[in-house]
Write a protein that holds these residues in place. Structure first.
Motif, PDB file in Angstrom:
ATOM      1  N   PRO A 181      -0.920   1.261   5.317  1.00  0.00           N
ATOM      2  CA  PRO A 181      -1.010   2.432   4.433  1.00  0.00           C
ATOM      3  C   PRO A 181      -0.176   3.577   5.010  1.00  0.00           C
ATOM      4  CG  PRO A 181      -3.187   1.510   4.860  1.00  0.00           C
ATOM      5  CD  PRO A 181      -2.247   0.833   5.812  1.00  0.00           C
ATOM      6  N   SER A 236       0.816  -1.207   0.000  1.00  0.00           N
ATOM      7  CA  SER A 236       0.000   0.000   0.000  1.00  0.00           C
ATOM      8  C   SER A 236       0.853   1.262   0.000  1.00  0.00           C
ATOM      9  CB  SER A 236      -0.924  -0.001   1.226  1.00  0.00           C
ATOM     10  OG  SER A 236      -0.147  -0.080   2.408  1.00  0.00           O
ATOM     11  N   VAL A 251      -5.802   3.512   1.292  1.00  0.00           N
ATOM     12  CA  VAL A 251      -4.628   2.819   0.796  1.00  0.00           C
ATOM     13  C   VAL A 251      -3.862   3.697  -0.206  1.00  0.00           C
ATOM     14  CG1 VAL A 251      -3.831   0.813  -0.541  1.00  0.00           C
ATOM     15  CG2 VAL A 251      -5.642   0.547   1.179  1.00  0.00           C
TER      16      VAL A 251
END
Length: 377
Positions: free
Chosen positions: A233, A121, A374
């Motif tokens: 993320p 991510s 993300v």
């Protein structure tokens, strides 16, 4: 039950808690934040110049590339260097703008990514590719929406690499614009920098910002890149630095010539989304870092409510004396630190910003447990 006696005890407890909060604040401003405020660059008889690879990741940022990349390409740096732009699956005109710039600046290297990375991510994959493509040991990172404040950015950032240095942390600021939102964004950015720069100066580095960050390629490869945080993320800057930085291998650069500038968000909702994404990684910091940051934030959040209660229910003069001691030290530290980071225009409003931080914590606290988007762009 003697209600008067109980009320007196409660008012004393409130005042003592208020004094404790003030002491905590005084500790942070004197032990940590004063290091930025009174920072002095150590004099060096000669400046060593190292080969540098500047790395920028961009996705659909043709306007930013056209506006900001020339500021990176015209840096005054005589030693060998290259600028690598990782064009991450862009569908706009980024490719064509980069190719035109490459005709003039032969040291501009373009890496075109045509495929999305699976299970990785954020911008970790394009950044990893850029670092692996780098020819030089020192990599200097910034973003496509950033531009160096001066032509000496590369020179100043690489100059911090003395013996044993593997990581260099710089300041990424925002453009000065009219309006309250701009000042709130810039104060929050300054306040965050005051924390991570001063903690690093105190031998406890815990983060950097990808807008202005440098480290050695060997550090990245030795720690297997972002492999331990690929599932998270974000975190390509703060979590990576939190993992690999130490008091022995990390330096900071506090110099107006070494600042990068970015366009601030244009609306409060955009800023909220940005900060939500950034703060969501803080839960993964080392325990010591989380404790130190939490202790300061909690003491700052409760300071004004307890100050009001102490005035109302205890002693006005004593409460004002405690408040005044904290205010004087805070004002001095802010004044000097803001001058060093080229944010001096914010200082006349520092009391307002200090009060604003109470509401700031209420608004942004949920970011600590929200899962961010993300996408990195």
């Amino acid at each position: 039950m003697n209600w008067t006696l109980l009320k007196d005890h409660l008012s004393e407890i409130v005042f003592y808690i208020f004094c404790l909060l003030a002491l905590i604040q005084l500790f942070y401003y004197s032990f940590f934040y004063s290091r930025v405020a009174f920072y002095k660059q150590k004099s060096r008889q000669q400046s060593q110049q190292h080969p540098v690879s500047v790395i920028i990741c961009a996705r659909d940022e043709d306007e930013n590339i056209a506006r900001n990349l020339p500021g990176v390409l015209v840096q005054k740096y005589a030693t060998t260097h290259e600028v690598i732009v990782v064009n991450d699956n862009s569908v706009d005109d980024s490719k064509y703008i980069l190719e035109e710039l490459q005709k003039t600046f032969k040291f501009l290297q373009i890496v075109d990514l045509k495929q999305e990375a699976k299970l990785i991510s954020g911008k970790k994959y394009p950044l990893s590719i850029g670092i692996k493509e780098a020819k030089h040991e020192i990599v200097l990172l910034t973003d496509a929406d950033c531009v160096p404040a001066t032509e000496f950015w590369i020179q100043k950032m690489q100059d911090a690499y003395v013996n044993g240095t593997e990581i260099v942390i710089g300041y990424g600021a925002y453009y000065k614009k009219p309006g309250l939102l701009n000042k709130l964004i810039r104060f929050e950015t300054f306040h965050s920098a005051l924390q991570y720069l001063s903690f690093a100066l105190a031998g406890n580095p815990y983060m950097g910002v990808g807008r202005n960050l440098s480290y050695k390629k060997d550090v990245f490869l030795r720690n297997k890149g972002f492999s331990s945080i690929n599932h998270i993320p974000g975190g390509d800057d703060d979590l990576f630095i939190n993992k690999v930085a130490s008091k022995h291998n990390t330096r900071v650069v506090i110099d107006k010539d070494a600042i990068t500038l970015s366009q601030p968000k244009g609306s409060f909702s955009q800023w909220l989304r940005q900060k939500t994404r950034h703060y969501s990684t803080a839960r993964y910091y080392k325990k010591t870092n989380k404790f130190l940051l939490a202790a300061y934030s909690i003491s700052q959040f409760l300071f004004y409510p307890l100050f009001i209660l102490a005035i109302l229910f205890y002693d006005l003069r004593l409460s004002l004396a405690v408040f005044g001691a904290r205010l004087l030290l805070q004002g001095l530290v802010f004044f000097r630190a803001m001058k060093k980071l080229d944010e001096a225009d914010l200082w006349p409003f520092f009391v307002f910003f200090d009060i604003w931080m109470f509401f700031y914590y209420i608004i942004f606290a949920p970011s600590l447990w929200k899962r961010p988007r993300v996408s990195w762009n």
